[in-house]
Design a protein around this motif. Structure first.
Motif, mmCIF file in Angstrom:
data_model
loop_
_atom_site.group_PDB
_atom_site.id
_atom_site.type_symbol
_atom_site.label_atom_id
_atom_site.label_comp_id
_atom_site.label_asym_id
_atom_site.label_seq_id
_atom_site.Cartn_x
_atom_site.Cartn_y
_atom_site.Cartn_z
ATOM 1 N N ASN A 179 -4.438 4.190 -2.051
ATOM 2 C CA ASN A 179 -3.447 3.298 -1.301
ATOM 3 C C ASN A 179 -3.618 1.767 -2.055
ATOM 4 O O ASN A 179 -2.608 1.248 -1.052
ATOM 5 N N ASN A 180 -3.906 1.902 -3.786
ATOM 6 C CA ASN A 180 -3.067 0.789 -4.291
ATOM 7 C C ASN A 180 -4.090 -0.441 -3.460
ATOM 8 O O ASN A 180 -3.595 -1.470 -3.246
ATOM 9 N N THR A 199 1.052 -1.197 0.072
ATOM 10 C CA THR A 199 -0.102 -0.090 0.077
ATOM 11 C C THR A 199 1.192 1.270 0.515
ATOM 12 O O THR A 199 1.935 1.097 0.447
ATOM 13 N N THR A 200 0.403 2.706 -0.349
ATOM 14 C CA THR A 200 0.817 3.885 -0.691
ATOM 15 C C THR A 200 1.397 4.241 1.163
ATOM 16 O O THR A 200 2.624 4.637 0.917
ATOM 17 N N SER A 201 0.612 3.937 2.350
ATOM 18 C CA SER A 201 0.609 4.208 3.391
ATOM 19 C C SER A 201 1.892 3.298 4.024
ATOM 20 O O SER A 201 2.385 4.435 4.264
ATOM 21 N N SER A 202 2.113 2.514 3.465
ATOM 22 C CA SER A 202 3.462 1.275 3.915
ATOM 23 C C SER A 202 4.365 2.604 3.749
ATOM 24 O O SER A 202 5.738 1.628 4.299
ATOM 25 N N LEU A 203 4.759 2.991 2.462
ATOM 26 C CA LEU A 203 5.992 3.914 2.799
ATOM 27 C C LEU A 203 6.240 4.760 3.019
ATOM 28 O O LEU A 203 7.557 5.571 3.421
ATOM 29 N N ARG A 206 -3.554 10.056 4.541
ATOM 30 C CA ARG A 206 -4.099 9.792 5.320
ATOM 31 C C ARG A 206 -4.403 8.696 5.094
ATOM 32 O O ARG A 206 -5.436 8.950 5.423
ATOM 33 N N PHE A 207 -4.272 8.090 4.330
ATOM 34 C CA PHE A 207 -4.929 6.738 3.236
ATOM 35 C C PHE A 207 -6.001 6.167 4.250
ATOM 36 O O PHE A 207 -7.033 5.894 3.839
ATOM 37 N N ASP A 208 -5.016 5.340 4.750
ATOM 38 C CA ASP A 208 -5.544 4.507 5.923
ATOM 39 C C ASP A 208 -7.322 4.545 6.420
ATOM 40 O O ASP A 208 -7.841 4.235 6.478
#
Length: 411
Positions: free
Chosen positions: A259-260, A57-61, A215-217
């Motif tokens: 967020n993919n 996910t994008t957030s994980s980066l 803050r996508f999540d």
């Protein structure tokens, strides 16, 4: 190396890839991958592309790190000082320190809120900023001087609407900490007096703010939970209930596509389209939901998803067809200027990606003519303009020079 750069590098190594292999998988240049891993700047769209290639996910980066210093215009403080004082007055041991003022009738305060929403909708941000401090102070006084019971409840509803308007304006002009303060107070106020529809309206705004902060999540989780709480019965739902539910689903889709999480986004878009179809045409009621919502708005957001995943041909294939075509607009009504202008920015970006720089310039010029203040606050507009300028080998046209200056781009 920044924490973000380290994250990209670590995920790449887990794949067993070289930088060249990541660049190929993401459809990016080797220089871009090197820049990101070395701590350089990258757009959220590029990070989304890298995350998709890395199956994460994008957030994980993203990781917690010290932000780079931000240059602030010396005039910024004075410009928003009155609004800041009205929204966030000093707090002492006994009470909030507010300047005394004469009570204003609730009907007059609500009329001012409605008027400023109309000005906001027509790109008159300066007017909104000047009027908001007085509205907020009047709403505070109305609550403080109201009698217990229904009088106090009506005053708190008006104050909640004033706070949500402030949150909308401040999110648009990217003053996120102030926007969060206004939105959270407005949501809590509406929730405390039991006006669920108004509180939900604020949650839609909070979702937009979280998206703006990458803050996508959190944006997705907030919108999903709230949409479940307020899901209407289609046969009995009011237009406002359908609209606010549809807006929440749009927040779910916007967060998950960034967020993919394309499967989540696809289902949320499907449900938003269902809500829009039940409405039949664009619906606007700022007292009850965040903005204009209906079939046209739902389509512009679906096209935005194509833009975010880099499908330029897909964007242009739908840009002037179906619900967003000229005939449909007459039948279904127009979306809010913000949503329509964002749609045309997606079209401009698609033209740039396919090398049609003059077509992209025509889109920017059109938006500048209709919504000059809105355009100033759009990072994507500056990115598109820089690409146009970077590709230009001949002397710049007058439109190019004027638009670049308008966006604060020099050289």
């Amino acid at each position: 190396m920044s924490s973000l750069g380290e994250s990209v590098k670590n995920y790449r190594r887990l794949k067993g890839w070289t930088q060249e292999q990541l660049a190929e998988a993401a459809g990016a240049s080797l220089g871009t991958v090197r820049t990101v891993e070395q701590g350089g700047n990258a757009s959220v769209e590029m990070l989304h592309t890298l995350a998709a290639a890395l199956d994460t996910t994008t957030s994980s980066l993203f990781a917690t790190e010290v932000p780079s210093p931000i240059e602030v215009d010396s005039s910024e403080g004075p410009r928003l000082m009155e609004l800041r004082r009205a929204l966030m007055p000093p707090v002492g041991l006994s009470e909030i320190l507010v300047e005394p003022s004469e009570p204003v009738a609730l009907s007059a305060i609500q009329r001012d809120i409605d008027d400023q929403h109309a000005l906001y909708r027509t790109d008159r941000y300066d007017s909104v900023a000047k009027k908001l401090p007085g509205i907020l102070r009047a709403a505070e006084v109305a609550v403080a001087t109201s009698d217990d019971g229904e009088d106090e409840q009506r005053a708190k509803i008006v104050r909640a609407r004033a706070l949500l308007l402030a949150g909308k304006y401040l999110t648009q002009v990217r003053r996120y900490d102030m926007a969060y303060h206004a939105l959270s107070r407005g949501i809590q106020e509406a929730r405390d007096v039991g006006v669920v529809q108004l509180a939900t309206n604020g949650v839609v705004g909070m979702g937009w703010l979280l998206l703006r902060q990458d803050r996508f999540d959190e944006a997705e989780q907030l919108a999903v939970r709230t949409a479940d709480d307020v899901e209407p019965r289609m046969s009995k739902a009011t237009p406002a209930q359908l609209a606010v539910w549809g807006e929440l689903l749009q927040r779910v889709a916007s967060a998950s596509i960034r967020n993919n999480r394309p499967d989540v986004a696809k289902e949320a878009r499907r449900m938003a389209t269902t809500a829009a179809s039940a409405l039949g045409r664009e619906h606007m009621d700022f007292r009850e939901h965040w903005g204009t919502f209906g079939p046209v708005t739902a389509e512009t957001k679906a096209i935005e998803d194509l833009s975010l995943v880099g499908d330029a041909r897909g964007v242009l294939g739908r840009a002037d067809e179906g619900p967003v075509g000229s005939k449909a607009l007459k039948k279904l009504g127009r979306p809010s200027p913000n949503n329509w202008d964002r749609h045309r920015l997606d079209v401009a970006r698609a033209h740039v990606k396919l090398g049609s720089h003059q077509d992209a310039m025509d889109e920017l010029t059109g938006i500048k003519a209709s919504s000059p203040e809105w355009l100033k606050h759009q990072t994507m507009a500056r990115r598109v303009m820089r690409e146009i300028l970077g590709s230009r080998k001949r002397t710049l046209t007058q439109d190019m020079r004027e638009t670049a200056a308008h966006l604060g781009i020099s050289g």
